[in-house]
Design a protein around this motif. Sequence first.
Motif, PDB file in Angstrom:
ATOM      1  N   ASP A   1       0.866  -1.178   0.000  1.00  0.00           N
ATOM      2  CA  ASP A   1       0.000   0.000   0.000  1.00  0.00           C
ATOM      3  C   ASP A   1       0.904   1.230   0.000  1.00  0.00           C
ATOM      4  OD1 ASP A   1      -2.224   1.614   0.044  1.00  0.00           O
ATOM      5  OD2 ASP A   1      -2.757   1.209   2.128  1.00  0.00           O
ATOM      6  N   MET A   2       0.365   2.358  -0.384  1.00  0.00           N
ATOM      7  CA  MET A   2       1.115   3.609  -0.357  1.00  0.00           C
ATOM      8  C   MET A   2       0.787   4.311   0.961  1.00  0.00           C
ATOM      9  SD  MET A   2       3.275   5.478  -2.017  1.00  0.00           S
ATOM     10  CE  MET A   2       3.209   4.855  -3.678  1.00  0.00           C
ATOM     11  N   ASP A   3       1.559   3.978   1.995  1.00  0.00           N
ATOM     12  CA  ASP A   3       1.231   4.478   3.320  1.00  0.00           C
ATOM     13  C   ASP A   3       1.779   5.889   3.531  1.00  0.00           C
ATOM     14  OD1 ASP A   3       3.961   4.177   3.876  1.00  0.00           O
ATOM     15  OD2 ASP A   3       3.672   2.271   4.897  1.00  0.00           O
ATOM     16  N   GLU A   4       1.379   6.476   4.656  1.00  0.00           N
ATOM     17  CA  GLU A   4       1.734   7.862   4.957  1.00  0.00           C
ATOM     18  C   GLU A   4       3.245   8.052   5.060  1.00  0.00           C
ATOM     19  OE1 GLU A   4       0.971  11.846   5.507  1.00  0.00           O
ATOM     20  OE2 GLU A   4      -0.441  10.256   4.991  1.00  0.00           O
ATOM     21  N   ALA A   5       3.924   7.099   5.678  1.00  0.00           N
ATOM     22  CA  ALA A   5       5.367   7.225   5.865  1.00  0.00           C
ATOM     23  C   ALA A   5       6.088   7.291   4.521  1.00  0.00           C
ATOM     24  CB  ALA A   5       5.893   6.062   6.706  1.00  0.00           C
ATOM     25  N   HIS A   6       5.665   6.461   3.566  1.00  0.00           N
ATOM     26  CA  HIS A   6       6.316   6.464   2.255  1.00  0.00           C
ATOM     27  C   HIS A   6       6.000   7.754   1.498  1.00  0.00           C
ATOM     28  CE1 HIS A   6       8.320   4.748  -1.207  1.00  0.00           C
ATOM     29  NE2 HIS A   6       7.301   5.118  -1.955  1.00  0.00           N
ATOM     30  N   LEU A   7       4.766   8.196   1.558  1.00  0.00           N
ATOM     31  CA  LEU A   7       4.401   9.451   0.903  1.00  0.00           C
ATOM     32  C   LEU A   7       5.256  10.606   1.414  1.00  0.00           C
ATOM     33  CD1 LEU A   7       0.509   9.088   0.865  1.00  0.00           C
ATOM     34  CD2 LEU A   7       1.978   9.280  -1.159  1.00  0.00           C
ATOM     35  N   GLU A   8       5.449  10.670   2.706  1.00  0.00           N
ATOM     36  CA  GLU A   8       6.246  11.746   3.294  1.00  0.00           C
ATOM     37  C   GLU A   8       7.727  11.591   2.937  1.00  0.00           C
ATOM     38  OE1 GLU A   8       5.440  14.481   4.843  1.00  0.00           O
ATOM     39  OE2 GLU A   8       3.282  14.098   4.764  1.00  0.00           O
ATOM     40  N   ALA A   9       8.214  10.360   2.901  1.00  0.00           N
ATOM     41  CA  ALA A   9       9.619  10.123   2.577  1.00  0.00           C
ATOM     42  C   ALA A   9       9.941  10.566   1.152  1.00  0.00           C
ATOM     43  CB  ALA A   9       9.967   8.649   2.761  1.00  0.00           C
ATOM     44  N   VAL A  10       9.046  10.245   0.221  1.00  0.00           N
ATOM     45  CA  VAL A  10       9.260  10.646  -1.170  1.00  0.00           C
ATOM     46  C   VAL A  10       9.208  12.169  -1.301  1.00  0.00           C
ATOM     47  CG1 VAL A  10       8.276  10.569  -3.500  1.00  0.00           C
ATOM     48  CG2 VAL A  10       8.428   8.473  -2.144  1.00  0.00           C
ATOM     49  N   LEU A  11       8.240  12.781  -0.647  1.00  0.00           N
ATOM     50  CA  LEU A  11       8.090  14.236  -0.719  1.00  0.00           C
ATOM     51  C   LEU A  11       9.308  14.946  -0.127  1.00  0.00           C
ATOM     52  CD1 LEU A  11       5.876  16.284  -1.669  1.00  0.00           C
ATOM     53  CD2 LEU A  11       5.186  16.429   0.735  1.00  0.00           C
ATOM     54  N   ASP A  12       9.786  14.465   0.998  1.00  0.00           N
ATOM     55  CA  ASP A  12      10.957  15.068   1.631  1.00  0.00           C
ATOM     56  C   ASP A  12      12.197  14.932   0.749  1.00  0.00           C
ATOM     57  OD1 ASP A  12       9.450  15.830   3.802  1.00  0.00           O
ATOM     58  OD2 ASP A  12      10.094  14.167   5.082  1.00  0.00           O
ATOM     59  N   GLN A  13      12.335  13.773   0.102  1.00  0.00           N
ATOM     60  CA  GLN A  13      13.489  13.578  -0.777  1.00  0.00           C
ATOM     61  C   GLN A  13      13.415  14.509  -1.984  1.00  0.00           C
ATOM     62  OE1 GLN A  13      16.214  11.426  -0.120  1.00  0.00           O
ATOM     63  NE2 GLN A  13      17.021  12.824  -1.678  1.00  0.00           N
ATOM     64  N   GLU A  14      12.212  14.687  -2.528  1.00  0.00           N
ATOM     65  CA  GLU A  14      12.044  15.618  -3.644  1.00  0.00           C
ATOM     66  C   GLU A  14      12.462  17.031  -3.246  1.00  0.00           C
ATOM     67  OE1 GLU A  14       8.348  13.635  -6.159  1.00  0.00           O
ATOM     68  OE2 GLU A  14       7.917  14.751  -4.315  1.00  0.00           O
ATOM     69  N   GLU A  15      12.123  17.413  -2.029  1.00  0.00           N
ATOM     70  CA  GLU A  15      12.516  18.748  -1.564  1.00  0.00           C
ATOM     71  C   GLU A  15      14.039  18.839  -1.413  1.00  0.00           C
ATOM     72  OE1 GLU A  15      10.956  22.227   1.295  1.00  0.00           O
ATOM     73  OE2 GLU A  15      10.549  20.195   1.993  1.00  0.00           O
ATOM     74  N   ARG A  16      14.665  17.826  -0.857  1.00  0.00           N
ATOM     75  CA  ARG A  16      16.119  17.831  -0.716  1.00  0.00           C
ATOM     76  C   ARG A  16      16.808  17.896  -2.077  1.00  0.00           C
ATOM     77  NH1 ARG A  16      14.901  14.233   3.578  1.00  0.00           N
ATOM     78  NH2 ARG A  16      15.162  12.398   2.238  1.00  0.00           N
TER      79      ARG A  16
ATOM     80  N   ARG B   1      10.122  24.930  -6.053  1.00  0.00           N
ATOM     81  CA  ARG B   1      10.572  26.329  -5.992  1.00  0.00           C
ATOM     82  C   ARG B   1      10.068  27.027  -4.741  1.00  0.00           C
ATOM     83  NH1 ARG B   1       6.462  26.024  -9.653  1.00  0.00           N
ATOM     84  NH2 ARG B   1       4.659  27.397  -9.315  1.00  0.00           N
ATOM     85  N   ASP B   2       8.949  26.509  -4.161  1.00  0.00           N
ATOM     86  CA  ASP B   2       8.406  27.107  -2.945  1.00  0.00           C
ATOM     87  C   ASP B   2       7.452  26.114  -2.285  1.00  0.00           C
ATOM     88  OD1 ASP B   2       5.996  27.234  -4.470  1.00  0.00           O
ATOM     89  OD2 ASP B   2       6.430  29.299  -5.085  1.00  0.00           O
ATOM     90  N   ALA B   3       6.864  26.528  -1.143  1.00  0.00           N
ATOM     91  CA  ALA B   3       5.963  25.656  -0.384  1.00  0.00           C
ATOM     92  C   ALA B   3       4.721  25.298  -1.185  1.00  0.00           C
ATOM     93  CB  ALA B   3       5.577  26.332   0.935  1.00  0.00           C
ATOM     94  N   GLN B   4       4.282  26.204  -2.040  1.00  0.00           N
ATOM     95  CA  GLN B   4       3.092  25.937  -2.849  1.00  0.00           C
ATOM     96  C   GLN B   4       3.349  24.802  -3.848  1.00  0.00           C
ATOM     97  OE1 GLN B   4       1.588  29.378  -4.895  1.00  0.00           O
ATOM     98  NE2 GLN B   4      -0.145  28.284  -5.792  1.00  0.00           N
ATOM     99  N   ALA B   5       4.559  24.796  -4.431  1.00  0.00           N
ATOM    100  CA  ALA B   5       4.898  23.731  -5.367  1.00  0.00           C
ATOM    101  C   ALA B   5       4.964  22.378  -4.649  1.00  0.00           C
ATOM    102  CB  ALA B   5       6.236  24.033  -6.044  1.00  0.00           C
ATOM    103  N   ARG B   6       5.514  22.378  -3.443  1.00  0.00           N
ATOM    104  CA  ARG B   6       5.572  21.143  -2.656  1.00  0.00           C
ATOM    105  C   ARG B   6       4.163  20.642  -2.357  1.00  0.00           C
ATOM    106  NH1 ARG B   6       8.771  18.544   1.953  1.00  0.00           N
ATOM    107  NH2 ARG B   6       7.132  17.644   3.251  1.00  0.00           N
ATOM    108  N   ALA B   7       3.296  21.541  -1.926  1.00  0.00           N
ATOM    109  CA  ALA B   7       1.919  21.162  -1.593  1.00  0.00           C
ATOM    110  C   ALA B   7       1.184  20.637  -2.823  1.00  0.00           C
ATOM    111  CB  ALA B   7       1.183  22.348  -0.985  1.00  0.00           C
TER     112      ALA B   7
END
Length: 217
Positions: free
Chosen positions: A89-104, A109-115
């Motif tokens: 399943d695509m759980d919350e922990a994995h979703l956050e891990a991918v998003l955080d890595q994309e930011e790193r 370009r900003d918080a809006q793009a991340r959201a």
Amino acid sequence: MNILSAAKKRHTAKAYDAQRRIPEEVMQQVYDLLRNSPSSVNSQPWHFIAANTPEGRARIAKAAQGGYSYNAAKINDASHVIVLCSRIDMDEAHLEAVLDQEERDGRFRDAQARAGQDATRRSYVTQHRFGNKDVAQWLEKQVYLALGTVLLGAAALEINATPMEGFDAKVLDEEFGLNEKGLTSLVLVSFGYSSAGDFNAALPKSRLTQEAAFTFI
């Protein structure tokens, strides 16, 4: 070697030279190919178990018994074997891990793009979880994109590879405690150099004609 030559040259190896090892710097390219494979909304719902020792290959070969014993030698005699695993399943922990890595990695370009990226990916997960009700199958499809990438890449690197679905996934999942990690084994790939017993190496490639495979409009 260009990509078309690699596609035409590659074949599924049926027997390996157990004495030949792939240099680790070549295998590192294989690992990088897997990690850089495409996936829907950059979901990356995979994990890879890489065996580069006889002991590691033997653990994987436990799943090639009984009706799957025909694959045991392709595991034990290979230089390296990789288990391609899919998230259940695509759980919350994995979703956050991918998003955080994309930011790193500088994807936003900003918080809006991340959201926006987060919302888009979650919309796909929601659609497959509650709409299509096929979230596990959707995630598995992404892993098969990685499989295609690594098979073509192996040919370009001039090493042989064997994709295998013929194994007992329950045995392998238990061996590596995969279900407890939210994962399941999906497909194996052996890597190495063909032996004289690899009959498939001498056979001509056979594919349907362009006329049969395509409709041009």
